[in-house]
Design an enzyme around this catalytic site. Sequence first.
Site, PDB file in Angstrom:
ATOM      1  N   SER A  55      -2.268 -32.255   5.232  1.00  0.00           N
ATOM      2  CA  SER A  55      -2.480 -32.945   4.231  1.00  0.00           C
ATOM      3  C   SER A  55      -3.724 -33.694   4.169  1.00  0.00           C
ATOM      4  O   SER A  55      -4.455 -33.666   3.338  1.00  0.00           O
ATOM      5  CB  SER A  55      -1.201 -33.878   3.905  1.00  0.00           C
ATOM      6  OG  SER A  55      -0.053 -33.159   3.878  1.00  0.00           O
TER       7      SER A  55
ATOM      8  N   GLY B 114      16.434 -28.330   8.787  1.00  0.00           N
ATOM      9  CA  GLY B 114      16.260 -28.973   7.789  1.00  0.00           C
ATOM     10  C   GLY B 114      15.507 -27.941   6.897  1.00  0.00           C
ATOM     11  O   GLY B 114      15.761 -27.786   5.587  1.00  0.00           O
TER      12      GLY B 114
ATOM     13  N   TYR C 241       1.918 -22.954  10.169  1.00  0.00           N
ATOM     14  CA  TYR C 241       0.522 -22.352   9.484  1.00  0.00           C
ATOM     15  C   TYR C 241      -0.465 -22.779  10.843  1.00  0.00           C
ATOM     16  O   TYR C 241      -1.633 -22.592  10.593  1.00  0.00           O
ATOM     17  CB  TYR C 241       0.065 -23.196   8.156  1.00  0.00           C
ATOM     18  CG  TYR C 241       0.211 -24.709   8.303  1.00  0.00           C
ATOM     19  CD1 TYR C 241      -0.723 -25.528   8.844  1.00  0.00           C
ATOM     20  CD2 TYR C 241       1.166 -25.351   7.793  1.00  0.00           C
ATOM     21  CE1 TYR C 241      -0.648 -26.601   8.750  1.00  0.00           C
ATOM     22  CE2 TYR C 241       1.292 -26.766   7.711  1.00  0.00           C
ATOM     23  CZ  TYR C 241       0.587 -27.744   8.338  1.00  0.00           C
ATOM     24  OH  TYR C 241       0.569 -28.645   8.156  1.00  0.00           O
TER      25      TYR C 241
ATOM     26  N   GLY D 273       2.422 -19.818   6.984  1.00  0.00           N
ATOM     27  CA  GLY D 273       2.917 -21.139   5.901  1.00  0.00           C
ATOM     28  C   GLY D 273       1.675 -21.806   5.292  1.00  0.00           C
ATOM     29  O   GLY D 273       1.888 -22.754   4.647  1.00  0.00           O
TER      30      GLY D 273
ATOM     31  N   ALA E  60      18.115 -22.754  11.592  1.00  0.00           N
ATOM     32  CA  ALA E  60      19.258 -23.564  10.763  1.00  0.00           C
ATOM     33  C   ALA E  60      19.052 -24.935  10.819  1.00  0.00           C
ATOM     34  O   ALA E  60      19.898 -25.586  10.956  1.00  0.00           O
ATOM     35  CB  ALA E  60      20.642 -23.124  11.354  1.00  0.00           C
TER      36      ALA E  60
ATOM     37  N   ASP F 155       8.561 -29.187  -1.852  1.00  0.00           N
ATOM     38  CA  ASP F 155       8.653 -28.373  -0.914  1.00  0.00           C
ATOM     39  C   ASP F 155       9.174 -27.024  -1.361  1.00  0.00           C
ATOM     40  O   ASP F 155       8.763 -25.829  -0.845  1.00  0.00           O
ATOM     41  CB  ASP F 155       9.718 -28.993   0.332  1.00  0.00           C
ATOM     42  CG  ASP F 155       9.043 -29.965   1.225  1.00  0.00           C
ATOM     43  OD1 ASP F 155       7.745 -30.140   1.296  1.00  0.00           O
ATOM     44  OD2 ASP F 155       9.679 -30.888   1.707  1.00  0.00           O
TER      45      ASP F 155
ATOM     46  N   LYS G  57      12.537 -38.476   4.366  1.00  0.00           N
ATOM     47  CA  LYS G  57      12.804 -37.979   3.015  1.00  0.00           C
ATOM     48  C   LYS G  57      13.829 -38.437   2.346  1.00  0.00           C
ATOM     49  O   LYS G  57      13.795 -38.249   0.932  1.00  0.00           O
ATOM     50  CB  LYS G  57      12.668 -36.467   3.092  1.00  0.00           C
ATOM     51  CG  LYS G  57      11.416 -35.751   3.580  1.00  0.00           C
ATOM     52  CD  LYS G  57      11.428 -34.172   3.596  1.00  0.00           C
ATOM     53  CE  LYS G  57      10.206 -33.880   4.274  1.00  0.00           C
ATOM     54  NZ  LYS G  57       9.950 -32.204   3.866  1.00  0.00           N
TER      55      LYS G  57
HETATM   56  P1  ATR Z   1      13.141 -28.710  10.707  1.00  0.00           P
HETATM   57  O1  ATR Z   1      13.782 -29.926   9.869  1.00  0.00           O
HETATM   58  O2  ATR Z   1      11.606 -28.686  10.937  1.00  0.00           O
HETATM   59  O3  ATR Z   1      13.909 -27.471  10.318  1.00  0.00           O
HETATM   60  P2  ATR Z   1      14.946 -29.299  12.767  1.00  0.00           P
HETATM   61  O4  ATR Z   1      16.099 -29.451  11.852  1.00  0.00           O
HETATM   62  O5  ATR Z   1      15.014 -29.891  13.986  1.00  0.00           O
HETATM   63  O6  ATR Z   1      13.565 -29.035  12.200  1.00  0.00           O
HETATM   64  O7  ATR Z   1      15.226 -27.567  13.162  1.00  0.00           O
HETATM   65  C1  ATR Z   1      14.726 -26.868  14.163  1.00  0.00           C
HETATM   66  C2  ATR Z   1      15.210 -25.493  14.176  1.00  0.00           C
HETATM   67  O8  ATR Z   1      14.348 -24.840  15.345  1.00  0.00           O
HETATM   68  C3  ATR Z   1      16.415 -25.315  14.670  1.00  0.00           C
HETATM   69  O9  ATR Z   1      17.155 -24.290  13.902  1.00  0.00           O
HETATM   70  C4  ATR Z   1      16.371 -24.958  16.209  1.00  0.00           C
HETATM   71  O10 ATR Z   1      17.324 -24.477  16.649  1.00  0.00           O
HETATM   72  P3  ATR Z   1      18.804 -25.215  17.035  1.00  0.00           P
HETATM   73  O11 ATR Z   1      19.602 -25.767  15.933  1.00  0.00           O
HETATM   74  O12 ATR Z   1      19.593 -24.285  18.138  1.00  0.00           O
HETATM   75  O13 ATR Z   1      18.473 -26.422  17.778  1.00  0.00           O
HETATM   76  C5  ATR Z   1      15.206 -24.260  16.173  1.00  0.00           C
HETATM   77  N1  ATR Z   1      14.780 -24.316  17.534  1.00  0.00           N
HETATM   78  C6  ATR Z   1      13.796 -25.304  18.126  1.00  0.00           C
HETATM   79  N2  ATR Z   1      13.481 -24.774  19.401  1.00  0.00           N
HETATM   80  C7  ATR Z   1      14.019 -23.531  19.535  1.00  0.00           C
HETATM   81  C8  ATR Z   1      13.906 -22.549  20.514  1.00  0.00           C
HETATM   82  N3  ATR Z   1      13.202 -23.025  21.752  1.00  0.00           N
HETATM   83  N4  ATR Z   1      14.573 -21.672  20.287  1.00  0.00           N
HETATM   84  C9  ATR Z   1      15.194 -21.169  19.404  1.00  0.00           C
HETATM   85  N5  ATR Z   1      15.364 -21.862  18.102  1.00  0.00           N
HETATM   86  C10 ATR Z   1      14.758 -23.329  18.230  1.00  0.00           C
END
Ligand code: ATR
Length: 515
Positions: free
Chosen positions: A250, A364, A452, A473, A362, A335, A297
């Site tokens: 940004s 945010g 991105y 992205g 899965a 978003d 947020k």
């Molecule tokens: P955001 O708001 O950016 O989505 P988040 O809510 O912390 O951030 O979610 C991160 C996502 O990346 C989750 O789906 C997480 O999987 P988990 O729910 O099992 O934690 C996923 N993620 C992060 N590191 C990962 C990894 N090394 N392998 C697979 N999934 C990963």
Amino acid sequence: MAKNCLCLTGKTIKQNVDLLNKYRNFADLAELRVDCLDAEERLYLRRFPELAGVPVILTVRRDVDGGYFNSGEGARLKLLANGLAYANADSRFNFAYVDIEEDFNAPSLEEAARTFGTRIIRSCHDLKGAINDIPAKIKSMKRAGDEIVKVAISVKSTYDVLNVFRASNTFIKQDKILICMGHYGIYSRILAEKFGSFLAYSSALSENVIPGAPGQMDVRELSELYHFKRITKNTKIYGVIGNPLKSSISPWFFNTIFNLENADCVYVPFPVTDINDFLDLADGLEIQGLSITVPYKETVLPYIEEKSAIAHSIGACNTMYRNRRGDAWYGDNTDYAGFTASLLNFLDRKDLKRRKITIVGAGGVSRAVAAEIYKMGGKALILNRTVHKAANIASRYNFRWGGLDHQGIGLMSKYNDIIIQTTSVGMEGYDNSDPLELYEFSGKESVMDLIYSPAQTPFLKRAASAGCRTLNGYDMVIRQACLQYANFFDREIPKTHLSQIYSLGASGWDRIASG
Ligand code: ATR
């Protein structure tokens, strides 16, 4: 106007002259940090002002004040005296300023400095962030009329920064240097003019020299990204708040547009520890608009008087901006619209009816993506490392779910028209692997990765080499930033400017991101 002071921490006089020559265009003045010079080089410090060709501050910073000098006060006095000796009638050959700590007592040296027009910077470095009454401190430090009082405070919170900002308004007419050291004070350096500071210190961070102080910014970044020298009391401030504030596109996007438009505006990163304190500061600085990232947020909602329908239904804002009268905040969430517009444009479709989609992740972001896919008529499978989180989101929309294991991947055979990657895996500075490594692309899938930076994650690279159409992205984030811009300014970004943003593309951003 606040000056950009290049802090020179090279080991030799020559190295410092070379650094200064390289960054001369950005620097109004320089600070020679004698404490960083090799011992034998200190013998030649008197020559430096002549070689520099810009006004120079003479500083021998003690280790207890955050510098590197530890050879005792006698030796330090000698160095300072050497720097000020043999004063030339032509002031360009003398040090323009000398930095002397508040507890330093050498009246004859100060007298000599004053006689030859070297201004004294009376400094105090509060590395513990213990000073609370900053105005009282400033008042007590100043000894003579022409002195510049410098107070550098380590800040650990937004409250600490607010305290410094309030103090800056107490001594409007007095030349002073106010610095918030450390990560949470980084914007006080960009906004030195607004903080009433005589100068901001910057360093040539990309040149492998030791940092002058915690939180100093790169001299080029300060000048080329934030256009430091154009910031006046009237410049309108925008920015992004978050904690931790991840590397964000940004500031580059908005400052590039402002530059193209010749607008008297700056967009600044605000790492924030407390939203209430920050909004007090935002009032003081008359900040006009903000992008909002994790974790604020939802936290900002009570402060927002009027929300857009989408922000209201989602219960989260990524944008806030002042109403016309400037006495209340409005909120929006761009978003979702950014993601949807980018995906539909990529697919050349108006909706997702009859499309089968896999969403990877899965968190945010995935929750927002799932809501949009549902709205557009798509059917999805959500796969996540932690399966119950996938189930949680999927069950709201009658979607399917699974893990990132063989069983989950097996379900993809019926959900592979489109694959959307929403996790942080592959992001710059994070886990550099492929979250879908068990899946074999056929080449027919349309694949979107919301990351991105880098432009191509290992996941996206593998999809592209299997023959898939791919999208990162970048387009999405630009689209959502354009919507923020429309909120801030009540108008669209001119098409010519936007096409420049796209033609600079990830390379323009990458250049800034990598310094
Ligand atoms: P955001 O708001 O950016 O989505 P988040 O809510 O912390 O951030 O979610 C991160 C996502 O990346 C989750 O789906 C997480 O999987 P988990 O729910 O099992 O934690 C996923 N993620 C992060 N590191 C990962 C990894 N090394 N392998 C697979 N999934 C990963």
